[in-house]
Motif scaffolding. Structure first.
Motif, PDB file in Angstrom:
ATOM      1  N   LEU A 191       4.413  -3.935  11.228  1.00 17.98           N
ATOM      2  CA  LEU A 191       3.301  -4.684  10.646  1.00 17.98           C
ATOM      3  C   LEU A 191       3.689  -5.387   9.352  1.00 17.98           C
ATOM      4  CD1 LEU A 191       0.416  -2.111  11.235  1.00 17.98           C
ATOM      5  CD2 LEU A 191       0.689  -4.318  12.384  1.00 17.98           C
ATOM      6  N   LEU A 192       4.502  -4.716   8.539  1.00 21.92           N
ATOM      7  CA  LEU A 192       4.840  -5.255   7.216  1.00 21.92           C
ATOM      8  C   LEU A 192       6.055  -6.172   7.227  1.00 21.92           C
ATOM      9  CD1 LEU A 192       4.285  -2.090   4.997  1.00 21.92           C
ATOM     10  CD2 LEU A 192       2.899  -4.158   5.006  1.00 21.92           C
ATOM     11  N   GLY A 193       6.890  -6.027   8.242  1.00 21.70           N
ATOM     12  CA  GLY A 193       8.101  -6.822   8.290  1.00 21.70           C
ATOM     13  C   GLY A 193       9.240  -6.198   7.502  1.00 21.70           C
ATOM     14  N   VAL A 218       8.659   0.601   2.829  1.00 27.09           N
ATOM     15  CA  VAL A 218       7.940   1.623   3.581  1.00 27.09           C
ATOM     16  C   VAL A 218       8.489   2.987   3.165  1.00 27.09           C
ATOM     17  CG1 VAL A 218       7.373   2.584   5.842  1.00 27.09           C
ATOM     18  CG2 VAL A 218       7.511   0.107   5.552  1.00 27.09           C
ATOM     19  N   GLY A 219       7.629   3.791   2.582  1.00 34.35           N
ATOM     20  CA  GLY A 219       8.014   5.142   2.175  1.00 34.35           C
ATOM     21  C   GLY A 219       7.335   6.157   3.062  1.00 34.35           C
ATOM     22  N   GLY A 272       4.534  -2.505  -0.796  1.00 28.24           N
ATOM     23  CA  GLY A 272       4.721  -1.718   0.412  1.00 28.24           C
ATOM     24  C   GLY A 272       3.696  -0.624   0.555  1.00 28.24           C
ATOM     25  N   VAL A 273       3.982   0.315   1.450  1.00 25.52           N
ATOM     26  CA  VAL A 273       3.081   1.432   1.722  1.00 25.52           C
ATOM     27  C   VAL A 273       3.851   2.740   1.720  1.00 25.52           C
ATOM     28  CG1 VAL A 273       1.477   0.088   3.139  1.00 25.52           C
ATOM     29  CG2 VAL A 273       3.363   1.304   4.236  1.00 25.52           C
ATOM     30  N   VAL A 279      -2.043   0.199   5.464  1.00 25.62           N
ATOM     31  CA  VAL A 279      -1.239  -1.007   5.642  1.00 25.62           C
ATOM     32  C   VAL A 279      -2.094  -2.262   5.470  1.00 25.62           C
ATOM     33  CG1 VAL A 279       0.194  -2.313   7.265  1.00 25.62           C
ATOM     34  CG2 VAL A 279       0.393   0.164   7.161  1.00 25.62           C
ATOM     35  N   ASP A 280      -3.347  -2.206   5.939  1.00 23.03           N
ATOM     36  CA  ASP A 280      -4.213  -3.382   5.826  1.00 23.03           C
ATOM     37  C   ASP A 280      -4.471  -3.747   4.368  1.00 23.03           C
ATOM     38  OD1 ASP A 280      -5.682  -1.022   5.499  1.00 23.03           O
ATOM     39  OD2 ASP A 280      -7.486  -1.799   6.471  1.00 23.03           O
ATOM     40  N   VAL A 281      -4.693  -2.726   3.540  1.00 22.45           N
ATOM     41  CA  VAL A 281      -4.915  -2.982   2.108  1.00 22.45           C
ATOM     42  C   VAL A 281      -3.640  -3.513   1.464  1.00 22.45           C
ATOM     43  CG1 VAL A 281      -5.456  -1.899  -0.110  1.00 22.45           C
ATOM     44  CG2 VAL A 281      -6.768  -1.286   1.934  1.00 22.45           C
TER      45      VAL A 281
END
Length: 210
Positions: free
Chosen positions: A98-100, A105-106, A82-83, A72-74
């Motif tokens: 964290l991402l909003g 998000v997968g 997304g991640v 997530v930080d990267v």
């Protein structure tokens, strides 16, 4: 964020230099990839970010969303789309927090229970497999197509099939209600990644009358 999961290409740099990896990503996008995931299991944060920024410069050129595996930080640092997280990574609910709400998000989901939990926690799509044994260095367990179909019916979000898939063996998914296919070696190891991507996408669309 709106996205198209039809052809989801996941990178594998174990047989690439940075230059050839970027070229393969460019070719995959040119060949019709609709999502790109940068997966670097053994790369430290600083190098992961540097590579992510280079890959994103390529995907941005084609307006293809870039998904970062695990980190997530990267994803935040390079402003990726997304991640994607697996069972041993950060929980989907934490990634969403964290991402909003506006990032993708997968999540990997190999069972109906895992799929329902990921959806409830805020996942936008699921990756389910492996449909076939894979040649990547990621540990896999084969998932029956019947289970894949059950996962698709259990949640209202897109489900993509993953695991050893290529243009020649995708026929097993002809009647599956999947939203797309995720491939690694079929494109990243191909002599011509662009042609490989084109063939896989064409085969998928033909199978699903799109």
């Amino acid at each position: 964020m709106q996205f198209d999961p039809t052809l989801y290409v996941i990178t594998d740099s174990t047989y690439h230099t940075t230059e050839t990896l970027l070229r393969a990503v460019d070719d995959a996008c040119a060949g019709g990839a609709t999502l790109i995931q940068l997966r670097e299991k053994d790369t430290g944060g600083r190098d992961y970010l540097a590579l992510a920024q280079m890959v994103k410069a390529v995907t941005d050129k084609y307006n293809v969303p870039l998904i970062i595996d695990d980190r997530v930080d990267v994803a935040l640092a390079c402003d990726a789309a997304g991640v994607h997280v697996g069972a041993s990574d950060l929980p989907v609910s934490v990634c969403r927090k964290l991402l909003g709400p506006d990032k993708i998000v997968g999540a990997t989901a190999k069972t109906v229970e895992a799929a329902k939990a990921a959806y409830a926690d805020g996942a936008d799509y699921l990756g389910t497999g492996a449909i076939y044994p894979t040649t990547t260095h990621v540990a896999t367990r084969v998932t029956p197509v019947s289970t894949l179909d059950e996962v698709c019916r259990a949640v209202p979000i897109p489900v993509v099939a993953i695991g050893g898939l290529n243009a020649e063996n995708m026929y097993v998914l002809a009647n599956s209600p999947i939203a797309g296919v995720a491939v690694v070696s079929a494109v990243m190891k191909a002599d011509n990644p662009r042609t490989a991507a084109e063939e896989i996408k064409e085969k998928f669309l033909a199978m699903h009358n799109r």
